[in-house]
Write a protein that holds these residues in place. Structure first.
Motif, PDB file in Angstrom:
ATOM      1  N   ALA A 175      -4.644 -14.478  -0.465  1.00 49.34           N
ATOM      2  CA  ALA A 175      -3.536 -14.073  -1.420  1.00 49.34           C
ATOM      3  C   ALA A 175      -3.937 -13.587  -3.111  1.00 49.34           C
ATOM      4  CB  ALA A 175      -2.327 -14.875  -1.442  1.00 49.34           C
ATOM      5  N   GLU A 176      -4.569 -14.034  -3.714  1.00 46.47           N
ATOM      6  CA  GLU A 176      -5.228 -13.571  -4.823  1.00 46.47           C
ATOM      7  C   GLU A 176      -6.003 -12.923  -4.916  1.00 46.47           C
ATOM      8  OE1 GLU A 176      -6.531 -17.671  -6.744  1.00 46.47           O
ATOM      9  OE2 GLU A 176      -4.261 -18.463  -7.468  1.00 46.47           O
ATOM     10  N   GLY A 177      -6.997 -12.228  -4.172  1.00 49.47           N
ATOM     11  CA  GLY A 177      -7.279 -11.080  -4.253  1.00 49.47           C
ATOM     12  C   GLY A 177      -6.884  -9.739  -3.733  1.00 49.47           C
ATOM     13  N   MET A 178      -5.580  -9.530  -3.861  1.00 46.74           N
ATOM     14  CA  MET A 178      -5.089  -8.290  -2.473  1.00 46.74           C
ATOM     15  C   MET A 178      -4.474  -7.501  -3.969  1.00 46.74           C
ATOM     16  SD  MET A 178      -1.652 -10.077  -0.752  1.00 46.74           S
ATOM     17  CE  MET A 178      -1.115  -8.731   0.184  1.00 46.74           C
ATOM     18  N   PRO A 206      16.261   3.396 -15.229  1.00 50.09           N
ATOM     19  CA  PRO A 206      17.480   2.166 -16.321  1.00 50.09           C
ATOM     20  C   PRO A 206      17.874   1.387 -15.132  1.00 50.09           C
ATOM     21  CG  PRO A 206      18.521   4.160 -14.623  1.00 50.09           C
ATOM     22  CD  PRO A 206      17.026   4.507 -14.428  1.00 50.09           C
ATOM     23  N   LYS A 207      17.635   1.031 -13.547  1.00 47.11           N
ATOM     24  CA  LYS A 207      17.983  -0.431 -12.775  1.00 47.11           C
ATOM     25  C   LYS A 207      17.152  -1.369 -12.884  1.00 47.11           C
ATOM     26  CE  LYS A 207      19.795   3.636 -10.763  1.00 47.11           C
ATOM     27  NZ  LYS A 207      21.083   4.251  -9.779  1.00 47.11           N
ATOM     28  N   LEU A 208      17.778  -2.254 -12.073  1.00 48.69           N
ATOM     29  CA  LEU A 208      17.353  -3.377 -11.916  1.00 48.69           C
ATOM     30  C   LEU A 208      16.399  -3.320 -10.676  1.00 48.69           C
ATOM     31  CD1 LEU A 208      16.537  -6.425 -13.259  1.00 48.69           C
ATOM     32  CD2 LEU A 208      18.169  -6.717 -11.902  1.00 48.69           C
ATOM     33  N   VAL A 209      14.727  -3.496 -11.183  1.00 47.67           N
ATOM     34  CA  VAL A 209      14.239  -3.702 -10.170  1.00 47.67           C
ATOM     35  C   VAL A 209      13.871  -4.993  -9.610  1.00 47.67           C
ATOM     36  CG1 VAL A 209      11.950  -2.800  -9.341  1.00 47.67           C
ATOM     37  CG2 VAL A 209      13.505  -1.163 -10.360  1.00 47.67           C
ATOM     38  N   ILE A 210      13.692  -5.371  -8.132  1.00 48.37           N
ATOM     39  CA  ILE A 210      13.501  -6.586  -7.104  1.00 48.37           C
ATOM     40  C   ILE A 210      12.364  -6.310  -6.554  1.00 48.37           C
ATOM     41  CG2 ILE A 210      14.406  -8.695  -6.648  1.00 48.37           C
ATOM     42  CD1 ILE A 210      16.970  -8.168  -6.962  1.00 48.37           C
ATOM     43  N   SER A 211      11.470  -6.640  -7.151  1.00 49.59           N
ATOM     44  CA  SER A 211       9.801  -6.037  -6.206  1.00 49.59           C
ATOM     45  C   SER A 211       9.852  -7.832  -4.929  1.00 49.59           C
ATOM     46  CB  SER A 211       8.993  -5.982  -6.400  1.00 49.59           C
ATOM     47  OG  SER A 211       7.268  -5.710  -5.774  1.00 49.59           O
ATOM     48  N   LEU A 212       9.584  -6.625  -3.454  1.00 47.60           N
ATOM     49  CA  LEU A 212       8.825  -8.373  -2.801  1.00 47.60           C
ATOM     50  C   LEU A 212       7.851  -8.140  -2.099  1.00 47.60           C
ATOM     51  CD1 LEU A 212      12.047  -8.458  -0.490  1.00 47.60           C
ATOM     52  CD2 LEU A 212      12.378  -8.983  -2.803  1.00 47.60           C
ATOM     53  N   LEU A 213       7.030  -7.085  -3.108  1.00 51.73           N
ATOM     54  CA  LEU A 213       4.786  -6.845  -2.550  1.00 51.73           C
ATOM     55  C   LEU A 213       4.376  -7.789  -3.150  1.00 51.73           C
ATOM     56  CD1 LEU A 213       7.433  -4.316  -2.828  1.00 51.73           C
ATOM     57  CD2 LEU A 213       5.613  -3.323  -3.532  1.00 51.73           C
ATOM     58  N   ALA A 214       3.879  -8.037  -2.119  1.00 52.56           N
ATOM     59  CA  ALA A 214       2.997  -9.446  -2.076  1.00 52.56           C
ATOM     60  C   ALA A 214       1.831  -8.530  -2.399  1.00 52.56           C
ATOM     61  CB  ALA A 214       2.649 -10.497  -1.143  1.00 52.56           C
ATOM     62  N   GLY A 215       1.433  -9.243  -3.589  1.00 52.18           N
ATOM     63  CA  GLY A 215       0.191  -9.074  -4.438  1.00 52.18           C
ATOM     64  C   GLY A 215       0.259  -7.920  -5.440  1.00 52.18           C
ATOM     65  N   VAL A 216       1.274  -7.636  -6.190  1.00 56.75           N
ATOM     66  CA  VAL A 216       1.444  -6.491  -6.747  1.00 56.75           C
ATOM     67  C   VAL A 216       2.934  -6.961  -7.990  1.00 56.75           C
ATOM     68  CG1 VAL A 216       2.752  -4.335  -7.375  1.00 56.75           C
ATOM     69  CG2 VAL A 216       1.863  -4.556  -5.148  1.00 56.75           C
ATOM     70  N   SER A 217       1.668  -7.108  -9.235  1.00 60.83           N
ATOM     71  CA  SER A 217       2.554  -7.813 -10.668  1.00 60.83           C
ATOM     72  C   SER A 217       3.378  -6.842 -10.842  1.00 60.83           C
ATOM     73  CB  SER A 217       1.913  -7.800 -11.732  1.00 60.83           C
ATOM     74  OG  SER A 217       1.047  -6.361 -11.925  1.00 60.83           O
ATOM     75  N   CYS A 218       4.533  -7.285 -11.688  1.00 60.40           N
ATOM     76  CA  CYS A 218       5.859  -6.477 -12.363  1.00 60.40           C
ATOM     77  C   CYS A 218       5.043  -6.269 -13.452  1.00 60.40           C
ATOM     78  CB  CYS A 218       6.581  -7.580 -13.481  1.00 60.40           C
ATOM     79  SG  CYS A 218       7.258  -8.927 -12.180  1.00 60.40           S
ATOM     80  N   ARG A 219       3.650  -6.173 -13.704  1.00 59.18           N
ATOM     81  CA  ARG A 219       3.081  -4.891 -14.783  1.00 59.18           C
ATOM     82  C   ARG A 219       3.429  -3.747 -14.111  1.00 59.18           C
ATOM     83  NH1 ARG A 219       3.487  -5.693 -19.296  1.00 59.18           N
ATOM     84  NH2 ARG A 219       4.756  -3.082 -18.930  1.00 59.18           N
ATOM     85  N   GLU A 220       2.300  -3.595 -13.272  1.00 60.38           N
ATOM     86  CA  GLU A 220       1.916  -2.634 -12.410  1.00 60.38           C
ATOM     87  C   GLU A 220       3.167  -1.862 -11.676  1.00 60.38           C
ATOM     88  OE1 GLU A 220      -0.765  -2.931  -8.327  1.00 60.38           O
ATOM     89  OE2 GLU A 220      -0.496  -5.433  -9.881  1.00 60.38           O
ATOM     90  N   ILE A 221       4.349  -2.597 -12.402  1.00 56.76           N
ATOM     91  CA  ILE A 221       5.316  -1.397 -11.344  1.00 56.76           C
ATOM     92  C   ILE A 221       5.956  -1.492 -13.228  1.00 56.76           C
ATOM     93  CG2 ILE A 221       7.581  -1.598 -10.459  1.00 56.76           C
ATOM     94  CD1 ILE A 221       6.799  -3.556  -8.881  1.00 56.76           C
ATOM     95  N   LEU A 222       5.841  -1.473 -13.646  1.00 51.37           N
ATOM     96  CA  LEU A 222       5.941  -1.642 -14.876  1.00 51.37           C
ATOM     97  C   LEU A 222       5.547  -0.168 -16.011  1.00 51.37           C
ATOM     98  CD1 LEU A 222       6.794  -4.732 -16.735  1.00 51.37           C
ATOM     99  CD2 LEU A 222       8.658  -2.912 -16.718  1.00 51.37           C
ATOM    100  N   ASP A 223       3.976  -0.156 -14.972  1.00 51.77           N
ATOM    101  CA  ASP A 223       3.707   0.982 -16.090  1.00 51.77           C
ATOM    102  C   ASP A 223       3.415   2.467 -15.404  1.00 51.77           C
ATOM    103  OD1 ASP A 223       1.995  -0.610 -17.447  1.00 51.77           O
ATOM    104  OD2 ASP A 223       0.208  -0.846 -16.223  1.00 51.77           O
ATOM    105  N   LYS A 224       4.398   1.939 -13.933  1.00 53.89           N
ATOM    106  CA  LYS A 224       4.523   3.586 -13.143  1.00 53.89           C
ATOM    107  C   LYS A 224       5.405   3.786 -14.023  1.00 53.89           C
ATOM    108  CE  LYS A 224       1.644   2.392  -8.732  1.00 53.89           C
ATOM    109  NZ  LYS A 224       0.698   2.953  -9.910  1.00 53.89           N
ATOM    110  N   HIS A 240       0.524  -1.452  -0.162  1.00 53.44           N
ATOM    111  CA  HIS A 240       0.034  -0.406  -0.010  1.00 53.44           C
ATOM    112  C   HIS A 240       0.508   1.192  -0.017  1.00 53.44           C
ATOM    113  CE1 HIS A 240       0.480   0.781   3.990  1.00 53.44           C
ATOM    114  NE2 HIS A 240       0.525  -0.553   4.215  1.00 53.44           N
ATOM    115  N   GLN A 241       2.006   1.041  -0.213  1.00 56.12           N
ATOM    116  CA  GLN A 241       3.591   2.489   0.179  1.00 56.12           C
ATOM    117  C   GLN A 241       3.286   2.705  -0.919  1.00 56.12           C
ATOM    118  OE1 GLN A 241       5.369   0.474   2.646  1.00 56.12           O
ATOM    119  NE2 GLN A 241       4.169   1.572   4.485  1.00 56.12           N
ATOM    120  N   LEU A 242       3.065   2.007  -1.965  1.00 57.67           N
ATOM    121  CA  LEU A 242       3.363   1.722  -3.586  1.00 57.67           C
ATOM    122  C   LEU A 242       2.765   2.885  -4.258  1.00 57.67           C
ATOM    123  CD1 LEU A 242       5.176   0.312  -5.549  1.00 57.67           C
ATOM    124  CD2 LEU A 242       2.877   0.017  -6.845  1.00 57.67           C
TER     125      LEU A 242
END
Ligand code: NAP
Length: 307
Positions: free
Chosen positions: A304-307, A115-133, A98-100
């Motif tokens: 978890a799938e509903g997060m 330009p960095k390699l981002v490794i997300s540990l966030l449960a329930g947040v997809s790579c797509r969501e972060i790529l979009d941001k 929720h801090q994203l």
């Protein structure tokens, strides 16, 4: 160093952990322990910068990680994410899901992260969501697809609490668009804190729930076993020591290796005629423990799938 270098080369790899709370600290502790003991000289050249917004957390991180032992590995401890990320090759997101939005409201940080390699540990947040941001214009506007700007590189890793003792069961998203070099780097890095398991990203929430449910069940089971021992006259420390060691040995035996056993083999070996274990097993069945456990896992997967 760029992340296309092989991790085994003895160079400096700079890693930022944004939101270095419980799990960020566990992963960092595990990596530092591994770099202390590993023969792999590349691990000696890891440099970390850590962020957490509160002064309490900054003080905790200073206290925990700037001792003589780890001083050479810690570059920066700061309340500011952009400061932590600026010089990093790899940025680990370890704040809460929720801090994203708040984290990405810092436009300077977004520029730094691109330009960095981002490794997300966030449960329930997809790579797509972060790529979009990180690259909304690239995702939404095909005409900019030929931009010369580097594409963001994002993946997910879900470590477990065992990371702090190098016994993590880390889940890695196995179907991202990472280059082979980035993929190898992520696998190597999380391999320092335990076992890694690649799963398709669409299943990562479900497998995370298995991991979470296993920890939850271990806590409940050990607590109940210890209480059962205490009510029968065994001291709590003795009951605790025996229960945790048995949990550990049962898990090691089931995990395999040379002396590994199947579930059925272990059950059969323990269940001698009129034995104590078969009596305990049958009593457990009377309490619907088996269906209770699988229901708990099913619920955790759905949650978890509903997060
Ligand atoms: N706990 C686990 O076993 C586990 C396992 C796998 C994955 N994860 C994932 O890991 C993440 C962290 O979980 P956790 O249990 O470590 O939570 P946590 O202990 O609450 O840690 C979160 C950290 O984020 C920091 N933070 C708050 N706002 C921030 C911001 N705007 N920018 C940067 N950092 C910020 C907090 O700092 P302050 O203390 O200063 O507020 C805290 O240090 C979650 O996304 C979770 O899904 C957790």
């Amino acid at each position: 160093m760029t992340t296309s270098d092989t991790p085994s080369e003895p160079r400096t790899l700079r890693i930022a952990i944004l939101g270095c709370g419980f799990i960020g600290t566990a992963v960092l502790s595990g990596i530092l322990k591994a770099s202390d003991t590993s023969n792999n000289t590349s691990t000696n050249n890891l440099k970390f910068s850590l962020s957490a917004p509160s002064q309490t957390s900054v003080d905790r991180l200073h206290h925990q990680f700037t001792s003589q032992r780890y001083r050479d590995h810690i570059d920066v401890i700061t309340a500011d994410n952009a400061t932590a990320a600026r010089d990093a090759d790899v940025v680990i997101f370890a704040f809460q899901p929720h801090q994203l939005a708040q984290v990405f409201s810092d436009t300077m940080l977004v520029e730094i992260l691109r330009p960095k390699l981002v490794i997300s540990l966030l449960a329930g947040v997809s790579c797509r969501e972060i790529l979009d941001k990180l690259s909304p214009e690239k995702v939404k506007d095909e005409s900019k697809a030929k931009s010369t700007a580097p594409l963001p590189r994002v993946t997910r890793a879900i470590p477990s609490i065992g990371a702090q003792i190098n016994e993590s069961a880390t889940l890695l998203a196995g179907d991202t668009d990472l280059s082979a070099a980035d993929h190898d780097l992520v696998t190597w890095l999380f391999g320092l804190v335990g076992a890694t398991h690649e799963v398709p990203e669409r299943l990562i929430n479900a497998v995370t729930a298995i991991s979470a449910a296993t920890h939850a069940l271990a806590v409940v089971a050990v607590d109940a076993i210890v209480d059962g021992g205490v009510v029968s006259g065994v001291s709590r420390p003795v009951a605790m020591a025996v229960a945790t060691q048995c949990l550990r040995s049962a898990s090691t035996v089931l995990k395999g290796g040379e002396s590994g056993m199947t579930l059925e083999g272990l059950k059969e070996a323990m269940s001698i005629p009129r034995g104590i274990t078969i009596n305990a097993l049958l009593e457990l069945e009377r309490g619907s423990v088996r269906s209770g456990i699988s229901d708990a896992v099913r619920y955790a997967v759905g949650y978890a799938e509903g997060m």
